[in-house]
Design an enzyme around this catalytic site. Structure first.
Site, PDB file in Angstrom:
ATOM      1  N   GLN A 176       0.441  -1.036  -0.068  1.00 16.29           N
ATOM      2  CA  GLN A 176      -0.039   0.402  -0.138  1.00 16.29           C
ATOM      3  C   GLN A 176       0.629   1.093   0.274  1.00 16.29           C
ATOM      4  OE1 GLN A 176      -2.716  -1.997   2.863  1.00 16.29           O
ATOM      5  NE2 GLN A 176      -4.108   0.404   2.234  1.00 16.29           N
ATOM      6  N   HIS A 177       0.108   2.291  -0.269  1.00 16.96           N
ATOM      7  CA  HIS A 177       1.199   3.477  -0.081  1.00 16.96           C
ATOM      8  C   HIS A 177       2.222   4.577  -0.974  1.00 16.96           C
ATOM      9  CE1 HIS A 177      -1.648   3.420   3.723  1.00 16.96           C
ATOM     10  NE2 HIS A 177      -0.755   2.750   3.646  1.00 16.96           N
ATOM     11  N   ASP A 236      -2.788  -4.866  -0.093  1.00 18.86           N
ATOM     12  CA  ASP A 236      -2.031  -6.293   0.668  1.00 18.86           C
ATOM     13  C   ASP A 236      -3.020  -6.708   1.887  1.00 18.86           C
ATOM     14  OD1 ASP A 236      -0.895  -4.432   1.988  1.00 18.86           O
ATOM     15  OD2 ASP A 236       0.852  -4.975   1.872  1.00 18.86           O
TER      16      ASP A 236
END
Length: 481
Positions: free
Chosen positions: A71-72, A240
């Site tokens: 992520q991110h 995830d």
């Protein structure tokens, strides 16, 4: 037999699983490493995906593919779809100052944190994409001016698999969008004003799809060497952690503790979270529900570091830890080896407290490392409970869960039994289950049995966490200058 493919493009590697769409039976799989670092050229992910797909026997016979990813991460694209600069990953903490700026701009102290929690469901920290965009605007204005589109790692891979026609064809899902800091979990909409506040402009962002919606079809020329014939449906993908929840079949009342590069503690919920303290991120899941989550930067790497210091293997570290006494006779490791996200201490260092002649043994240090890592995760479990999470079952997954010491010590630290599924690639499995949902249709994803789970129980040892909490706030920031 219809086959589906699930991809896990994680920080460390790319994993591909091919499973039967109806039963979930594993047919074949492959993997490839990713480069180290917190700043990575996305083309390295694509090369790893090509290698992993080839190792898994290709995608020519699959009906659908879904990609789950870390992520991110900030992937910036110019107007021609070219990557502007290497992606900043979730664990790159250079944007910690930018996070503090964005929160302060919304109000002083509690007011600023409350604004962000209400606006998007989470208070920004260095991990979030919105903070990395502010860092880019402040430190690389020429690159920032080139940005025409922003997406996340799994979005970029899905886009490439679909042929990468133009920026308008970028797609994502709720779970990954909810970790950007400019998509609102409570409302299910982007906040373009917050995106502009961070970057100074409003670049194109991916369309957010529903859980079982298709992001298009696999382009025949997407992968070289006949690895795909094209035409397979593409799932929306997932972050995830949301994919891992889908992979283990987590349901409301379950809390998943995932011990990978990072540590995450998350629950499946019917309502969104909004924690102004910033400890609980109010993410969405991959089924239409919500996934309140606490993340630590330091998890399995703590075990790796301890094994390195003691010059033993991970299995030998586990044996040493189990030979040590509960509480390690007062030896405590605070495992902030790479700074920390929860609590928000990006410049913190790790520490060992209670070192005496008695505790100066390999067994004591190994025990303290395992207990310290688990105590940090137990703090996350407490934060979820404080936000109203139901804790009926704790599922322990991830590479760190393969440690016998982690499995046996966790109940002592958490104060409750833990259920450990067999070792597996649950993020990739969750992506495959989503792909099966897209291929088969229906109101809910197909039910895949999770066989071979084990339950570990032990009496809780409150002294472990009591000593850890005493030591936790004594850690210092990195020395500078």
């Amino acid at each position: 037999m219809a086959l589906v493919a699930g991809v896990d493009s994680s920080t460390q590697s790319c994993k591909v699983v091919i499973r039967d769409a109806e039963t979930g039976t594993l047919v074949r799989q492959g993997r490839a490493p990713h480069p180290d670092g917190t700043e990575v050229d996305p083309r390295a992910w694509w090369q790893a995906l090509e290698t992993a797909v080839d190792a898994a026997g290709g995608l020519a016979d699959v009906a659908a593919v879904s990609v789950a990813g870390q992520q991110h991460g900030m992937v910036c694209l110019d107007s021609a779809g070219e990557v502007v600069r290497p992606a900043l990953l979730w664990n790159d903490t250079r944007s910690a100052g930018a996070a503090a700026e964005l929160v302060a701009e919304a109000g002083e102290g509690e007011a600023g944190r409350r604004f962000w929690a209400d606006a998007v469901g989470s208070v920004p920290v260095a991990s979030f994409t919105v903070t990395k965009l502010r860092w880019l605007a402040r430190h690389e204005p020429a690159n920032a001016a080139r940005v025409a589109g922003v997406c996340l790692p799994h979005d970029w891979l899905t886009w490439r698999l679909g042929g990468a026609a133009d920026l308008a064809s970028l797609r994502t899902d709720r779970s990954d969008a909810s970790g950007t800091g400019y998509w609102s979990t409570p409302t299910g909409r982007y906040r373009p004003d917050l995106l502009e506040q961070a970057l100074g402009q409003r670049p194109r962002v991916p369309e957010v799809l529903g859980a079982a919606e298709s992001a298009g079809t696999l382009a025949g020329a997407a992968l070289p060497g006949g690895a795909s014939s094209g035409g397979a449906l593409l799932g929306a993908g997932a972050g995830d952690n949301a994919a891992a929840a889908l992979g283990v079949g987590a349901r409301p009342g379950d809390v998943v503790v995932s011990i990978g590069t990072s540590g995450t503690v998350f629950s499946v919920a019917d309502t969104p979270a909004a924690d102004p303290a910033g400890e609980v991120a109010g993410f969405a899941d991959a089924t239409g529900r919500f996934l309140p989550l606490v993340c630590t930067l330091n998890a399995a790497r703590v075990l790796d570091a301890a094994a390195g210091m003691l010059r033993v293997t991970l299995d030998e570290l586990a044996d040493l830890a189990l030979a040590g006494p509960p509480g390690a006779d007062g030896l405590v490791m605070v495992p902030y080896l790479e700074g920390e996200r929860t609590p928000n201490r990006p410049d913190a260092t790790g520490a060992v407290h209670g070192l005496t002649l008695r505790t100066s043994t390999a067994a004591h240090l190994a025990r303290a490392a395992v207990e310290g890592m688990l105590c940090a995760l137990a703090d996350g479990l407490d934060a979820l409970r404080a936000q109203g999470a139901r804790v009926e079952r704790v599922l322990l997954v991830g590479g760190g869960a393969r440690s016998a010491a982690v499995r046996r010590i966790a109940p002592q630290v958490f104060g409750c039994p833990v259920v450990v599924p067999p070792p597996g690639e649950y993020v990739a499995d969750g992506a495959a289950r989503q792909a099966a949902w897209v291929a088969l249709g229906g109101a809910t994803p197909p039910t895949w049995p999770l066989a071979g789970t084990e339950e570990y129980a032990a009496d809780g040892v409150p002294a472990i966490r009591h000593r850890y909490q005493q030591a936790r706030d004594l850690v210092t920031d990195r020395l500078t200058g």
